[in-house]
Scaffold this active site. Structure first.
Site, PDB file in Angstrom:
ATOM      1  CB  SER A  92      -0.933   0.010   1.212  1.00 33.97           C
ATOM      2  OG  SER A  92      -0.201  -0.123   2.417  1.00 33.97           O
ATOM      3  CG  ASP A 106      -2.765   4.491   8.696  1.00 39.59           C
ATOM      4  OD1 ASP A 106      -1.586   4.126   8.871  1.00 39.59           O
ATOM      5  OD2 ASP A 106      -3.348   4.380   7.607  1.00 39.59           O
ATOM      6  CG  HIS A 124      -0.883   3.641   5.064  1.00 38.99           C
ATOM      7  ND1 HIS A 124      -1.355   2.732   5.985  1.00 38.99           N
ATOM      8  CD2 HIS A 124      -0.588   2.925   3.953  1.00 38.99           C
ATOM      9  CE1 HIS A 124      -1.344   1.511   5.451  1.00 38.99           C
ATOM     10  NE2 HIS A 124      -0.885   1.608   4.214  1.00 38.99           N
TER      11      HIS A 124
END
Length: 299
Positions: free
Chosen positions: A45, A278, A281
């Site tokens: 990702s 998160d 990311h």
């Protein structure tokens, strides 16, 4: 910001490398240089984030936004294995292939222990790798899935030559997988045509019990303190050692240290699901734009 974040400093910070300047991003120049080309990102990702960043950066130079489109009409999704955006006025595509380990996911051998639910075939590259060959710029990344939570705790173990390697460490497996990747590049890629890059691990900023707290700050850290900085630097060292032993030119984009300063730039609690912080990311715009500025400066 749409999810409630108030500070915006993470949009504005830039790195100043020692003894050099990163070329200023000129979208018009880059669009022309990519005319007729094929740019391919392969990885997890974080590779998808860099792919998204490049598209956003390049869109700033395109007046007719309708001339830019996803070739299969797909919306960006975590599960889709292929995404390709075409800049039709310039006849080039920026593509992403989801391959979190770069090597293949395999079946479970007969008579395996019950804890084994899946395997990673360290000696065989992903079976979609043939689609990466015919590219002009090829950018690889893998790392975030090489940990106990994504592997052993999910019942995923390593396999070499069809045999389970239950006692193999993550570091040894990563080295084996990268050597498989390196051999594939040496034998399949025409490096006279294709520029090959490998981007290293990105720093995360987890803390607390088992790293459940995401420590987002309003400013970059004065000193680089990443919870997994030593662990991640070992993976970066493996990447650089494997590449140094290759017989063809590959450029390592060593972004691990620079990212570890940027605890301000993670998604944090400002995601579509604020109950799940998160710290792996990055917000866009932000850190991934710098990766692409470095990439363009090499090109």
């Amino acid at each position: 910001m749409a999810n409630g974040r108030k500070d915006d400093g993470y949009l504005k910070w830039r790195w100043k490398p020692n003894r050099c300047e990163v070329s200023r991003f000129d979208v018009g120049v880059v669009l022309e240089k990519l005319r007729g080309k094929r740019v391919v990102f392969v990885g997890d990702s974080l590779s998808r984030t860099q792919w998204e960043s490049m598209i956003c950066l390049l869109m700033n130079g395109v007046d007719d936004k309708t001339s830019v489109y996803e070739v299969n009409g797909n919306k960006i999704s975590k599960k889709i294995r292929y995404l390709g955006v075409r800049f039709s006025l310039y006849n080039f595509t920026v593509e992403f292939y989801r391959s979190v380990f770069l090597v293949q996911i395999g079946s479970v051998p007969r008579h395996s222990p019950k804890r084994v639910r899946s395997t990673v075939k360290l000696d065989e590259l992903d079976n979609v790798s043939s689609k990466w060959i015919d590219s002009d710029v090829l950018v690889f990344n893998t790392g975030h899935w090489w940990n106990r939570a994504k592997l052993f705790e999910m019942g995923c173990y390593f396999k070499v030559n069809g045999r389970l390697k239950l006692g193999m460490s993550t570091m040894a497996a990563y080295t084996t997988a990268l050597n498989t990747w390196a051999s594939w590049v040496e034998n399949k890629i025409d490096t006279d045509r294709t520029r090959v890059f490998f981007r290293t691990f990105e720093g995360s900023h987890w803390s607390g019990p088992k790293g459940h707290t995401c420590k987002v700050t309003e400013n970059p850290l004065v000193q680089s303190k990443s919870e997994y900085s030593e662990y991640r630097s070992q993976f970066s060292d493996i990447i650089r050692e494997v590449v140094n032993n290759m017989t063809v030119p590959v450029t390592v984009m060593h972004v691990t240290p620079m990212g570890s300063y940027r605890s301000d730039a993670h998604v944090g609690i400002w995601s579509d699901n604020p109950t799940v912080p998160d710290c792996s990311h990055w917000c866009l715009p932000g850190v991934p734009d710098a990766w692409n500025e470095i990439l363009f400066s090499y090109l």
